[in-house]
Design an enzyme around this catalytic site. Structure first.
Site, PDB file in Angstrom:
ATOM      1  N   TRP A  73       0.904  -1.154   0.000  1.00  0.00           N
ATOM      2  CA  TRP A  73       0.000   0.000   0.000  1.00  0.00           C
ATOM      3  C   TRP A  73       0.938   1.197   0.000  1.00  0.00           C
ATOM      4  O   TRP A  73       1.576   1.518   0.997  1.00  0.00           O
ATOM      5  CB  TRP A  73      -0.877  -0.028   1.248  1.00  0.00           C
ATOM      6  CG  TRP A  73      -1.993   0.935   1.269  1.00  0.00           C
ATOM      7  CD1 TRP A  73      -3.181   0.843   0.609  1.00  0.00           C
ATOM      8  CD2 TRP A  73      -2.047   2.170   1.998  1.00  0.00           C
ATOM      9  NE1 TRP A  73      -3.971   1.925   0.891  1.00  0.00           N
ATOM     10  CE2 TRP A  73      -3.309   2.762   1.722  1.00  0.00           C
ATOM     11  CE3 TRP A  73      -1.170   2.830   2.844  1.00  0.00           C
ATOM     12  CZ2 TRP A  73      -3.699   3.973   2.276  1.00  0.00           C
ATOM     13  CZ3 TRP A  73      -1.565   4.035   3.395  1.00  0.00           C
ATOM     14  CH2 TRP A  73      -2.816   4.604   3.106  1.00  0.00           C
ATOM     15  N   GLU A 485     -21.824   7.468  11.508  1.00  0.00           N
ATOM     16  CA  GLU A 485     -21.337   6.153  11.048  1.00  0.00           C
ATOM     17  C   GLU A 485     -21.993   5.760   9.733  1.00  0.00           C
ATOM     18  O   GLU A 485     -21.336   5.253   8.823  1.00  0.00           O
ATOM     19  CB  GLU A 485     -21.593   5.106  12.139  1.00  0.00           C
ATOM     20  CG  GLU A 485     -21.245   3.686  11.772  1.00  0.00           C
ATOM     21  CD  GLU A 485     -19.782   3.470  11.395  1.00  0.00           C
ATOM     22  OE1 GLU A 485     -18.967   4.388  11.620  1.00  0.00           O
ATOM     23  OE2 GLU A 485     -19.471   2.424  10.823  1.00  0.00           O
ATOM     24  N   LYS A 489     -19.978   4.976   6.238  1.00  0.00           N
ATOM     25  CA  LYS A 489     -20.168   3.745   5.457  1.00  0.00           C
ATOM     26  C   LYS A 489     -20.425   4.082   3.989  1.00  0.00           C
ATOM     27  O   LYS A 489     -19.825   3.529   3.085  1.00  0.00           O
ATOM     28  CB  LYS A 489     -21.351   2.939   6.009  1.00  0.00           C
ATOM     29  CG  LYS A 489     -21.096   2.277   7.331  1.00  0.00           C
ATOM     30  CD  LYS A 489     -20.158   1.096   7.234  1.00  0.00           C
ATOM     31  CE  LYS A 489     -18.741   1.283   7.646  1.00  0.00           C
ATOM     32  NZ  LYS A 489     -18.161   1.957   8.657  1.00  0.00           N
ATOM     33  N   GLU A 492     -17.282   5.682   2.185  1.00  0.00           N
ATOM     34  CA  GLU A 492     -16.037   4.901   2.038  1.00  0.00           C
ATOM     35  C   GLU A 492     -16.188   3.726   1.087  1.00  0.00           C
ATOM     36  O   GLU A 492     -15.186   3.244   0.561  1.00  0.00           O
ATOM     37  CB  GLU A 492     -15.509   4.440   3.388  1.00  0.00           C
ATOM     38  CG  GLU A 492     -16.296   3.357   4.090  1.00  0.00           C
ATOM     39  CD  GLU A 492     -15.602   2.879   5.356  1.00  0.00           C
ATOM     40  OE1 GLU A 492     -14.368   2.796   5.392  1.00  0.00           O
ATOM     41  OE2 GLU A 492     -16.310   2.604   6.332  1.00  0.00           O
ATOM     42  N   HIS A 508     -27.752  25.734  11.023  1.00  0.00           N
ATOM     43  CA  HIS A 508     -26.488  26.487  11.099  1.00  0.00           C
ATOM     44  C   HIS A 508     -25.617  26.230   9.879  1.00  0.00           C
ATOM     45  O   HIS A 508     -24.400  26.353   9.950  1.00  0.00           O
ATOM     46  CB  HIS A 508     -25.756  26.089  12.398  1.00  0.00           C
ATOM     47  CG  HIS A 508     -26.582  26.312  13.607  1.00  0.00           C
ATOM     48  ND1 HIS A 508     -26.784  27.553  14.171  1.00  0.00           N
ATOM     49  CD2 HIS A 508     -27.343  25.453  14.327  1.00  0.00           C
ATOM     50  CE1 HIS A 508     -27.596  27.449  15.211  1.00  0.00           C
ATOM     51  NE2 HIS A 508     -27.951  26.182  15.338  1.00  0.00           N
ATOM     52  N   LYS A 607      -7.410  -1.602   5.671  1.00  0.00           N
ATOM     53  CA  LYS A 607      -8.226  -2.101   6.778  1.00  0.00           C
ATOM     54  C   LYS A 607      -7.738  -1.534   8.111  1.00  0.00           C
ATOM     55  O   LYS A 607      -8.522  -1.254   8.987  1.00  0.00           O
ATOM     56  CB  LYS A 607      -8.175  -3.635   6.839  1.00  0.00           C
ATOM     57  CG  LYS A 607      -9.010  -4.228   7.977  1.00  0.00           C
ATOM     58  CD  LYS A 607     -10.465  -3.838   7.872  1.00  0.00           C
ATOM     59  CE  LYS A 607     -11.275  -4.286   9.078  1.00  0.00           C
ATOM     60  NZ  LYS A 607     -12.649  -3.716   9.087  1.00  0.00           N
TER      61      LYS A 607
END
Ligand code: AGP
Length: 612
Positions: A73, A485, A489, A492, A508, A607
């Site tokens: 990576w 969350e 999901k 990503e 706001h 990961k």
């Protein structure tokens, strides 16, 4: 995050390396390579997938019983064949694979160039390989192991490495600092890997190396020492991973399998910890430090990404029921902003992998400042779990999909148990409420199952929104972290820009985004915020936003108001995050699949982010 696998023994090494690299694919990578020694050293590497590497070596000689493999990576140097690992030293004495970042590689490289070393790549890894060879050739009778230790003593940064010297072909040398590395013990054979998954089919006996450990393995045995040459006593850990855990089974993707595992994994998280008569919650890993938790002036929960969202649920619940001040911090901010910490503080690190560099570094900083440090991790024996004064394993089983799902619900389950245990011990929660929350938690696996069976309906709704360009997720109270969350999901794995927001913040700023093209996902289960969140929905509706709401079963009012709804069973508000996130996990999964995205290995993601 790079992946490493190595082997020395009597077996044909090629299938062990390729199979190991395939099991490491989930970590995210852009190139792959192997090195095998059999009278001479053969290195095969290329940009792309492990399958590309297999095609590349199909006609090559891959016989041998010692070797190493790597999935890269990219950190230094673009993804291409040259920069792929393994890397060989200039004179060909050494070959090496590396996970981590060498921060002082540039100055070492320029120094070696002045000494006549010629480089082939842009990588920091090649610098380490040539530094080892430099020490090996510089002195009289310098062994490969000594050359490795001398070179590592000059390195600033993180490394997990496997090194082979062609003049000492009976051994592999491994070392780690900051990047995980495990030694698998076989019968007259040894395995080396970044984590247990690529080698668990051969052995369940693992040694998790600590920072500055050096392991020398050969068919004759294992030597463990520090880079300063001090002997190290080691502990063998038995891992309880099965091959089934590492296979997709009947599921198209690991992420889908892990979403559907949640009734079981949530039950596994609280199994054996909630007493049968529900009279108590036993968190064995916290027994020694529990008095410090009870007496804490403040609890600081640190994490990244999904783990940070789980921390928010913990903050709300611990403050509401145990009345202990809680702060939630991004580990990547906390470690640098010079926070004020003391011995009356307890810092809890939440991390699925237990290897996230920022979280580990923030935890070490807190430890140095005198705080009590705890971990909530999923990977047994991970660096964070071994750094802490105590902790709770989430027992979610190996999570292969890069997008965290079952780990999140397991982390939230631990937060709920911790909050309830603290509240009970402090006497800040009524026994009836304590009991009803425990019962509600025990019913969660069945309720999650009842949501999962509705996946065809969720898929239908996903089809309506798969071409969205942006999305806004809103929630309040315990469901605010669920909105965050859910947005993470979607972004990503489908690459749709999705933003999570506290619903009360709408006026706001975010309300300016609302128009007919914007899907607005509102997490609106029945709780004390319900009236307020309904008015937020009305504000969105008045501006022609498309509203998809997570609602409590039977909420005909919101069913009427919204374009689409995901119904979840009724539960106590503090338990609701475990239910409300399920349809949002599936919603993002189906949209990503419909968009043709690589769900288990989303672009650019790893990961576990073991490098800063
Ligand atoms: C979540 O889906 C991502 N995979 C990512 O945000 C992840 O939660 C984050 O990198 C933290 O990882 P950890 O829990 O292993 O520390």
């Amino acid at each position: 995050m790079c992946g490493i696998v190595g082997y020395i023994g009597d077996k044909n090494v090629y299938p062990i390396l390729i199979g190991g690299l395939q099991r490491l694919e989930y970590r995210g990578y852009d190139s792959a390579g192997i090195a095998i020694f059999n009278e001479d050293l053969k290195v095969y590497k290329c940009k792309g997938k492990v399958s590309d590497l297999e095609n590349y070596v199909a006609s090559k000689d891959v016989h041998g019983t010692v070797g190493m493999g790597h999935t890269r990576w990219a950190t230094h140097g673009e993804p291409n064949d040259t920069n792929a690992h393994p890397h060989t030293s200039m004179n060909g004495n050494f070959v090496l694979v590396h996970n981590g970042i060498i921060e002082n590689y540039a100055e070492i490289k320029s120094d070696l160039i002045k000494k006549g070393i010629v480089f082939k790549t842009e990588t920091d890894t090649e610098v380490l390989c040539n530094l080892i060879e430099f020490y090996y050739e510089k002195g009289e009778n310098v062994s490969a192991e000594l050359a490795v230790r001398m070179a590592l003593s000059k390195i600033v940064g993180a490394y997990g490495i496997v090194v082979f010297c062609k003049n000492e072909p009976d051994k592999l040398i491994a070392a780690r600092k900051g990047s995980p590395l495990v030694v698998g013990i076989g019968r007259g054979e040894y395995f080396l890997a970044s984590d247990a998954t690529p080698i668990v089919e051969y052995t369940d006996s693992m040694i998790y190396l600590n920072d500055e450990d050096v392991a020398i393995v050969s068919k004759d045995g294992l030597t463990l020492k520090t880079i300063q040459n001090d002997p190290v006593a080691f502990k063998v850990t038995k891992v309880d991973l099965s091959i089934g855990d590492l296979e997709k089974g009947n599921f198209e993707h690991f992420m889908l399998k892990e979403i559907f595992e949640q009734p079981k994994t949530i039950a596994d998280t609280f199994r054996g910890r909630i007493k049968a008569d529900q009279s108590d919650i036993v968190l064995g890993g916290l027994i020694d430090v529990f008095p410090k938790l009870l007496a804490a002036d403040r609890i600081i929960i640190i994490g990244c990404g999904t783990s940070w969202h789980a921390a928010l649920v913990g903050e709300y619940m611990i403050e509401e029921y145990a009345r202990i001040p809680v702060e939630v911090e991004y580990a990547s901010e906390f470690r640098y902003r010079k926070p004020i910490l003391g011995e009356k503080d307890v810092v809890i690190a939440i991390s699925q992998s237990g290897e996230t560099a920022d979280t580990l570094a923030a935890l070490k900083m807190a430890k140095e400042m005198g705080a009590t440090i705890l971990g909530v991790c999923n990977v047994v024996g991970s660096s964070i779990s071994r750094e802490t004064d105590g902790g709770v394993y989430t027992h979610a089983g190996v999570e292969i999909g890069v997008a965290s799902t079952k780990a999140f619900t397991a982390q939230v389950t631990v937060m709920i148990m911790l909050a309830l245990k603290l509240a009970k011990e402090k006497g800040t929660i009524a026994p009836e409420l304590y009991g009803s929350l425990i019962r509600d938690l025990a019913e969660v696996p069945g309720k999650v199952k009842s949501i999962l069976v509705k996946h065809p309906h969720i898929k239908e709704i996903a089809e309506k929104y798969k071409d969205a360009v942006n999305a806004l997720y809103l929630g309040r109270g315990y469901l605010f972290p669920v909105a965050l969350e859910g947005a993470l999901k979607l972004k990503e794995i489908s690459y749709i820009h999705a933003e999570g927001y506290a619903a009360g913040e709408m006026k706001h700023g975010p309300i300016a985004l609302v128009d007919t093209n914007l899907p607005v996902v509102v997490v609106a289960a029945k709780d004390s915020y319900y009236e307020k969140i309904v008015s937020n929905i009305q504000e969105v509706k008045a501006r022609k936003g498309n509203i998809i709401a997570v609602v409590t079963e039977g909420d005909s009012h919101l069913k009427e108001m919204c374009n689409d709804v995901f119904e979840i069973p009724k539960s106590h508000p503090a338990i609701a995050p475990l239910l409300a996130i399920i349809p949002l996990q599936l919603f993002s999964y189906y949209i990503a699949v419909l968009r043709g995205c690589n769900v288990d290995q989303p672009r650019n993601l790893a990961k576990s982010v073991t490098v800063e």
